[in-house]
Motif scaffolding. Sequence first.
Motif, PDB file in Angstrom:
ATOM      1  N   ASP A 166      -5.009   5.585  -2.433  1.00  0.00           N
ATOM      2  CA  ASP A 166      -5.123   4.143  -2.233  1.00  0.00           C
ATOM      3  C   ASP A 166      -5.751   3.496  -3.473  1.00  0.00           C
ATOM      4  N   SER A 191     -13.330  -2.679  -3.204  1.00  0.00           N
ATOM      5  CA  SER A 191     -12.421  -2.022  -2.256  1.00  0.00           C
ATOM      6  C   SER A 191     -13.145  -1.096  -1.292  1.00  0.00           C
ATOM      7  N   THR A 226       0.819  -1.219   0.000  1.00  0.00           N
ATOM      8  CA  THR A 226       0.000   0.000   0.000  1.00  0.00           C
ATOM      9  C   THR A 226       0.852   1.268   0.000  1.00  0.00           C
ATOM     10  N   LEU A 273     -13.415  -3.118  -9.235  1.00  0.00           N
ATOM     11  CA  LEU A 273     -12.390  -2.947  -8.202  1.00  0.00           C
ATOM     12  C   LEU A 273     -12.842  -1.936  -7.136  1.00  0.00           C
ATOM     13  N   GLN A 332      -4.128   0.736  -6.108  1.00  0.00           N
ATOM     14  CA  GLN A 332      -4.798  -0.510  -6.516  1.00  0.00           C
ATOM     15  C   GLN A 332      -4.957  -0.593  -8.035  1.00  0.00           C
ATOM     16  N   ARG A 358      -1.632  -1.443  -9.647  1.00  0.00           N
ATOM     17  CA  ARG A 358      -1.318  -2.864  -9.480  1.00  0.00           C
ATOM     18  C   ARG A 358      -2.189  -3.728 -10.388  1.00  0.00           C
ATOM     19  N   HIS A 359      -3.475  -3.411 -10.445  1.00  0.00           N
ATOM     20  CA  HIS A 359      -4.416  -4.208 -11.231  1.00  0.00           C
ATOM     21  C   HIS A 359      -4.054  -4.189 -12.717  1.00  0.00           C
ATOM     22  N   GLU A 393       0.345  -6.511   2.420  1.00  0.00           N
ATOM     23  CA  GLU A 393      -0.258  -5.448   3.233  1.00  0.00           C
ATOM     24  C   GLU A 393      -0.258  -5.823   4.715  1.00  0.00           C
TER      25      GLU A 393
END
Lengths: 267, 83
Positions: free
Chosen positions: B47, B20, A138, B16, B51, B54-55, A196
Motif C-alpha cells: 500500500d 498514511s 489502491t 507521506l 502511494q 502515485r506521489h 478509493e
Amino acid sequence: MNEYTGETLSWHRAGAIVEVTLHRRPLNEIGRATLVDLEKLVVTLDARKDDVAAVVFSSAIEAGFCAGADLRELYHSMKGLDAESRQSGVRDFLERIHRVLNSLDALPAVTIAAVHGICFGGGLELALVSDILIADRTARFCFPELRLGLVPGFGGIPRLKRDLGNRLVRDLLLTGRSINAQKALEAGLVNQLVAEGQAPRVARLTAEQAAKFDRETARAAKRFAKPIPYAELRQEIELFCELFARPVVEDALRKFVEDSGALPYLP
Amino acid sequence: MPAKNVDEITAEILDLASKSFRVPRAELAPGDDFFKKLGIDSLQALDLLTQLERHFGIELPDYELQGVSDFRTLAERILARVG
C-alpha cells in the motif's frame, strides 16, 4: 437463486443484476471451499441465464480483491504424498477450477470485476475472466507464481495473452513484480480507474448500463469479441502439473507457509 | 524545476508515511526501519509502495525493495526513478 451466503462468498440478485461478494479471510485465498462456492454460483447462473444480464464481482475484505490460491491448503494437502498422488490431487483441483472459470469467462451475461487492493495470482486470474475490470487507485496486480517454482494455474497466461500484449505478460510473469492500477489502466488490463472505495458502485452502474441492451444482441457481441483460449488453457494444466511434481515446489511452499516474517507478499 | 535530491525525497516519504500510517512526523527519521516504525506488514508495505508511486509519478518494481527497510535507502531507489 436470489440470495446465497456461503463460507467464502455470497451473492444476491436485484433485477437482472447479480452481485457476488468474496468474504473469506484473510484475503479470499482460493481453496476447496471457494471452489465449491464458485461451482454453486456457476450452476445457479446457468439455471437462470435468461434472467441475468450482468454479474458484478467484488470483495468485502479491506486488504483487497484476492491474494490468490490458498497456498497453506495446497501445502498441507501435498505433504507426505508421493509425486504421482500430488500430481493427481492438484490436477483434480485444476480441472474443476478451470471448468468454473471457463464457464464464468463464457457466461452469456456481462461480467464485471470491481477490484481494490491486492489482486494477485489466482485473484488476478479470477478477475481476468470478467468482461470489464474496474479498479480503484489502491489496486495492485501481480503474478508471483514463479517464486514458488510454478506458473499461474487458473488460466492466467492464456487469458492475459488474449487481452493484452505478450510483452506485458512476460514482464509480469518473469519478474513477479506487481503493478499499480494506473499502470494497469495504461496497459489495458483495467478498463476504468476510480477513486478509493468506489469500484463496486461504479461496477453496479456499469452493470445497469449493460443490462439496458437487448440480451440476445449483447450475448452475440460477447461471443464474437471474447474467444475462450481452450487449447492454451489445457496446455496450462499440463505445464502446471509437470512443474508441480518437483521438490523445488514443496520447498518453496513450505518456506511461504512457515514464513511468519513481514515480507511474504513481496516478490 | 530543479531535480529533487535524496534529502528532499526522504522528507516527502516521511511526510507521506506519517500521514498514511498515523505516526507523528517528529517520531520518524531517515534511518528508521519503516516496517518497525510504521508497524506495517508486507501487505501494508505494498500500500505504501502504491502511494509512493502515485506521489512521485513513477513505477517502482517491488523487487527493488528487497532488502530495503529504511526511509533513506527507499528514497535513493525512488531518486533513481525520478532522475
